[in-house]
Each structure stands twice: as structure tokens, then as C-alpha cells.
Write an enzyme that holds these catalytic residues in place. Structure first.
Site, PDB file in Angstrom:
ATOM      1  CD  GLU A  81      -3.323   0.859   2.200  1.00 44.76           C
ATOM      2  OE1 GLU A  81      -3.874   1.937   2.469  1.00 44.76           O
ATOM      3  OE2 GLU A  81      -3.214  -0.515   2.408  1.00 44.76           O
ATOM      4  CE  LYS A 104      -6.838  -1.910   5.361  1.00 49.16           C
ATOM      5  NZ  LYS A 104      -5.914  -1.057   4.424  1.00 49.16           N
ATOM      6  CG  ASP A 136       1.452 -16.039  12.533  1.00 48.62           C
ATOM      7  OD1 ASP A 136       0.829 -15.528  11.638  1.00 48.62           O
ATOM      8  OD2 ASP A 136       1.072 -17.146  13.154  1.00 48.62           O
ATOM      9  CG  HIS A 196      -4.096   6.092  -0.971  1.00 46.75           C
ATOM     10  ND1 HIS A 196      -3.529   5.194  -0.352  1.00 46.75           N
ATOM     11  CD2 HIS A 196      -4.583   5.273  -2.060  1.00 46.75           C
ATOM     12  CE1 HIS A 196      -3.799   3.887  -0.912  1.00 46.75           C
ATOM     13  NE2 HIS A 196      -4.484   3.903  -1.894  1.00 46.75           N
TER      14      HIS A 196
END
Length: 423
Positions: free
Chosen positions: A89, A264, A280, A378
Site C-alpha cells: 500500500e 484496520k 506471524d 493516498h
């Protein structure tokens, strides 16, 4: 390098993002003393050979590359650090770096490296008597666990305690046993699973019942990391923007739809560091989201407060079962380089750095949302990807992006036309 020279170095590098990739690498390499072989590994097109991949998973036919970036400007517990991040991203590394630059530094605390091994005991004739027997035989249960990993015990870790309780499902009672195991600087899944599996026969004999599940829990609520940071007047005295920032956070405390996106964004940063260091990602994600819902409602993992001077203080509290040894942290050469760049001396220090990145990521997202919106920044960073997708050669990408930004139209159809005009 002398101590004096080491302390004079800083992760606060002005215009780091403007430097060519090789110059960025050289600056990081100088700071953390990367070898020529490690630099070559980072500059290569692939971090894993097919042979290495084949040792890590079944049916390997190759490996999959993602960008390996470095966030700058971070000071955690008085120590400047470069943050390795693996993500696809575009805005994640930039957002973390920019937020860290505006902070006064991050401070952290760590509850310790205790993991839970969970055992499910069913067909229990007298569940509460079984509970009593488990506690009465605690020392023997812990002894069986610790016989499975003498190295861990010699390092000060191993099984330390147990908890047990009765649950009722479909009018049938079962006993749930938790073994509390200190895994020290390892994430600990293999050690925990080995211990609970070895203990199962004794538990069955003790209770006259059957053990079904015997596996660690990824809700690592005995392995909590907390980080905090103050951002001095980030909106330059604009009380309305400061209030909007707090209001945006407050919605994530009471509304699960907002909290999911809010968290998120936090995990954008956390997962990127976890992945880079060979830990992990699925375990960290599962634990974080379960912890966010521990009150019975899914909520924000962060808290934000403003003072009368316009400064904003943020805190984050999150389970963080990460390690420096074992698994891909050692078998993946790129993960070993990432850990060297970070320079963390313990799993607790690593956890604190990762939590700080999550807090920085959250600050950056909230600040953008209450100002220009998340998409403007973004899309500017996504423009390079878009130019490459539109067929721009490597030497054309910067020109294509400049034209698109000047036009104010960062859309794929527009980018195709821009690229065609350059050919």
C-alpha cells in the site's frame, strides 16, 4: 564506530523520501552497519531462493516479492530507530514517517511474554471436581510441560501457572484449562503447542474425561504492549480541527463500523513491521481484533486526548506476540536483515516499536480524514503504481506523475493518455 558517533546518528532524515533508493539504503546501512552481502540482498529482485522457500512451506514453486521500505523519524523510549516495513500500500510508510516526525517520541511498556496454551476437556462427569483436581495437581502439570523444553526453562521461561474454568454449551458442561507459558524472546507457538499436547494424557487420567482441543490461544492478553506519544499542536492552533480529530476518534469507540476501519488503519502499520520481521501476521491480526472486542463490543485500539494548548496525546494497548527467534525470523534472510535494522534487543522492545508504528499510523489517518480526506494523499502516492500499470517505462514514471499531479486528475484513464504522450 565510537559510542559518541553512534549517539550522534539519528533516524530523523530530512527529505529521505526524495533520495534515490540506493542513497536511502546507504544511509540506513551506515546507521545499522549492514554488510555488503546484506545490502546486495536488499537490492536484489528476490529475497528468497527457491531452495529457501522450499524449506519454509510445502509445494513451493517460487517466492513472492513485496516492497521493503524503511520508515524514518521514529524515537522509541529515547532511542532512534529505522522501521522496516513490508507492504504493497503506497501511503503506509510515508504516513508513519510523517506522523513520527510530528511526535515528541514514543514511550512504551510491556506486560511480559506470557502465552496461553488452551485445552478443552469434554465428557466430564463432575466438572467442578475436575477443576479442583487440576489445581491440586498444578505442580505436576507444570513439570510435564517444562520437561518438553529444558532450553526455554534454562532461559527463565516455561510453564508458570494455570487457570481453569467451566463453560456450558448445549446444556453440557466442559472444562477449559489454560496453561500460562513464558516464551521469552520467541513468539512461542511451537513451544506452547508441544507442551499442551504432552500434558493431555495426564489431564485425561486426572479428570477421567477426554481432551479434544490442545493449542495456543492467539488472544495473547497476558502479553500486552502499550505505547503513548504526544503531538504538539498538530493543527497550529486550529481548535475546530483539533475537536474534529477527537470526534473522529470518539466514533470508533462507540460504532463498530467505524472501529473496523479505524483499527484496520492501525494494522496497516503494525502488519507491515510484523511481516518484515518474519513474525506471524495472522496471529497478530486475530489477537488485536479479539482484544478490541473484549468488552462485548468492537472498539478502537487507541485512545486520543487533547489539552487546552491544542496538543494531542495518543495511547495504544494491544496484544503483541512477536519474537526475535524461531520460525521465519531466522529462516528468512530478509527477516534477519529487518531485525538487524530495528536493533531490538528483546521481544518486548520489538513489541513496543511495533505498537508505536500502529499509533503513528492512526494519528496520520485521523489527521488526514479531518483535513483533506484520506484519498488525496493516498492517490498522490498511488500515482507511481498507476503510471507503471499504464505502461510507463521506469525512466518515464516521474514525468508521468508530475503531469498527472499538475492536471489534478489522478485517474487510470488519464494516466494512460499521459503515458502515451510520452512515448
Amino acid at each position: 564506530m565510537t559510542c559518541k558517533e553512534e549517539h550522534s546518528m539519528t533516524s530523523h532524515i530530512s527529505g529521505f523520501y526524495k533520495l534515490p533508493p540506493k542513497e536511502r539504503l546507504e544511509k540506513v546501512a551506515d546507521y545499522v552497519h549492514l554488510t555488503e552481502a546484506e545490502k546486495k540482498q536488499l537490492m536484489g529482485s528476490n529475497g528468497l531462493t527457491l531452495g529457501q522457500a522450499d524449506q519454509m512451506i510445502e509445494n513451493a514453486v517460487g517466492s513472492f516479492s513485496l516492497p521493503f521500505g524503511v520508515a524514518v523519524n521514529f524515537n522509541v523510549n529515547g532511542k532512534d530507530v529505522f522501521i522496516p516495513m513490508v507492504t504493497e500500500e503506497p501511503s503506509v510508510v510515508a504516513a508513519a514517517s510523517n506522523a513520527a516526525k510530528q511526535s515528541e517520541g514514543f514511550t512504551t511498556s510491556y506486560s511480559g511474554s506470557m502465552m496461553r496454551g488452551q485445552m478443552q476437556v469434554v465428557e466430564v462427569a463432575q466438572p467442578y471436581r475436575a477443576l479442583a483436581k487440576l489445581y491440586e495437581n498444578k505442580n505436576e502439570i507444570l513439570h510435564i510441560c517444562n520437561e518438553q523444553d529444558r532450553t526455554l526453562v534454562d532461559l527463565g521461561g516455561g510453564a508458570k501457572d494455570l487457570e481453569a474454568y467451566v463453560v456450558e454449551v448445549n446444556e453440557e458442561k466442559m472444562v477449559v484449562l489454560h496453561l500460562l507459558i513464558d516464551t521469552k524472546d520467541a513468539m512461542g507457538a511451537n513451544a506452547v503447542n508441544t507442551m499442551v499436547e504432552a500434558t493431555a494424557p495426564f489431564i485425561e487420567k486426572l479428570t477421567g474425561a477426554e481432551v479434544v482441543l490442545r493449542i495456543l490461544s492467539n488472544l495473547a492478553d497476558e502479553r500486552i504492549v502499550r505505547a503513548s506519544a504526544n503531538f504538539t499542536d498538530p493543527f497550529h492552533g486550529d481548535e475546530k480541527l483539533t475537536k474534529k480529530f477527537i470526534q473522529a476518534y470518539e466514533l470508533a469507540v462507540v460504532d463498530a463500523y467505524r472501529a473496523a476501519t479505524h483499527n484496520k488503519g492501525i494494522m496497516n502499520g503494525i502488519t507491515a513491521v510484523v511481516l518484515a520481521t518474519g513474525n506471524d501476521t495472522r496471529a497478530i491480526e486475530a489477537g488485536a481484533h479479539a482484544y478490541a472486542a473484549r468488552s462485548g463490543m468492537y472498539r478502537s485500539l487507541t485512545h486520543w486526548e487533547a489539552d487546552n494548548n491544542g496538543s494531542i496525546t495518543g495511547t495504544i494497548e494491544i496484544p503483541m506476540a512477536v519474537g526475535l527467534v524461531g520460525g521465519a525470523t531466522q529462516s528468512n534472510p530478509m527477516a534477519k536483515i529487518a531485525l538487524k535494522i530495528l536493533g531490538a534487543a528483546s521481544s518486548g522492545e520489538l513489541a513496543g516499536i511495533i505498537a508505536s508504528v500502529g499509533l503513528a499510523q492512526n494519528f496520520a489517518a485521523l489527521r488526514a480524514l479531518v483535513q483533506e480526506g484520506i484519498q488525496e494523499g493516498h492517490m498522490k502516492l498511488h500515482a507511481k503504481n498507476m503510471a507503471a500499470m499504464a505502461g510507463a517505462r521506469e525512466d518515464q514514471i516521474e514525468r508521468a506523475v508530475k503531469i498527472a499531479l499538475k492536471k489534478g486528475k489522478i485517474r487510470y484513464d488519464e494516466m494512460i493518455q499521459i503515458v502515451l504522450s510520452l512515448k
